[in-house]
Design an enzyme around this catalytic site. Sequence first.
Site, mmCIF file in Angstrom:
data_model
loop_
_atom_site.group_PDB
_atom_site.id
_atom_site.type_symbol
_atom_site.label_atom_id
_atom_site.label_comp_id
_atom_site.label_asym_id
_atom_site.label_seq_id
_atom_site.Cartn_x
_atom_site.Cartn_y
_atom_site.Cartn_z
ATOM 1 N N ARG A 43 2.538 -0.680 10.887
ATOM 2 C CA ARG A 43 3.579 -0.611 11.916
ATOM 3 C C ARG A 43 3.933 -1.946 12.555
ATOM 4 N NH1 ARG A 43 0.696 4.682 14.186
ATOM 5 N NH2 ARG A 43 -0.976 3.588 13.067
ATOM 6 N N LYS A 98 0.842 -1.200 0.000
ATOM 7 C CA LYS A 98 0.000 0.000 0.000
ATOM 8 C C LYS A 98 0.873 1.244 0.000
ATOM 9 C CE LYS A 98 -2.331 1.688 3.658
ATOM 10 N NZ LYS A 98 -2.122 3.142 3.648
ATOM 11 N N ASP A 136 -3.538 4.376 -1.752
ATOM 12 C CA ASP A 136 -4.481 4.806 -0.697
ATOM 13 C C ASP A 136 -4.393 6.324 -0.518
ATOM 14 O OD1 ASP A 136 -5.996 4.911 1.692
ATOM 15 O OD2 ASP A 136 -4.285 4.321 2.923
ATOM 16 N N THR A 169 -10.416 3.668 10.882
ATOM 17 C CA THR A 169 -10.235 2.764 12.030
ATOM 18 C C THR A 169 -9.621 3.477 13.242
ATOM 19 O OG1 THR A 169 -8.261 2.036 10.843
ATOM 20 C CG2 THR A 169 -10.140 0.567 10.815
ATOM 21 N N ASP A 224 -13.685 15.021 -2.184
ATOM 22 C CA ASP A 224 -13.850 16.334 -2.807
ATOM 23 C C ASP A 224 -15.138 16.285 -3.625
ATOM 24 O OD1 ASP A 224 -13.298 18.916 -3.938
ATOM 25 O OD2 ASP A 224 -11.160 18.537 -3.702
ATOM 26 N N LYS A 274 -7.309 8.230 -0.484
ATOM 27 C CA LYS A 274 -8.550 8.613 0.223
ATOM 28 C C LYS A 274 -9.140 9.934 -0.254
ATOM 29 C CE LYS A 274 -7.344 6.432 4.655
ATOM 30 N NZ LYS A 274 -5.906 6.196 4.466
#
Length: 234
Positions: free
Chosen positions: A212, A35, A62, A121, A67, A64
């Site tokens: 992470r 990603k 990604d 999330t 608009d 996101k």
Amino acid sequence: MDKINERIIVALDYSNFSDMENLVNRIGDIGVFYKVGLELYSSCGEKALNFLKEKNKKIFLDLKFHDIPNTVAKAVKNIAHYGVEITNLHASGGYEMMKAAQEALISEAKTTKLIAVTILTSLNDVSLKEIGYERNLLEQVTILAKLAERAGLAGVVCSPLEAAAIKVSTSQGFLTVTPGIRFEIDSKDDQKRTLHPLEALNGASDYIVIGRSITGAIDPVAVFEKIILAEKEF
Ligand code: C5P
């Protein structure tokens, strides 16, 4: 269904090319899907995408988008030419925005799948109330997932905790891509709705996004392998 390692999307959240390159090279052939998010894209976007493509990796871009319909549709049209596997926008941008973006993708005759972020999330019921949403999280996520499906999108980004409910409310094949993945011993960091990778993969997540827990590990390859090997024992 894809093989287990093909369902693990590693989030390359780095601010420079060489850290990203090192991780991808270290993980090697078992790492298939990566990603590229806002951090990497804003630092070395096209260079990173070209590197991953040369290595025959699948890419989830990604960014996101959120608009007005015209702007998002034009941006998605541009992204179609990158040849990425998946890209995304925010479902809360509305039905017309999602539909315009999906139509833009179709007009380019590209195979990129467009998916919609439901509720990040990093948010929980309390944070949802703070931004004025009256419904609870699961209801809100379900409404947005159904709206995304009606607009013709291929799936959603959601928490692994909501993936099963989304599968029930949408048609077969509607994808659930789930970040918010943590081992028991991991810090949750800024994530609030999390699940163990195996529970997600054996549950209703088509793909898990893991950042992470892998990128911050002393031995990222060992963490990746731990998921694959444990899955085989299931
Ligand atoms: O490090 P961690 O595993 O929390 O990374 C999760 C990744 O998934 C980040 O790149 C983040 O931007 C992304 N993401 C998310 N929640 C969403 C959509 C994407 O955490 N709803």
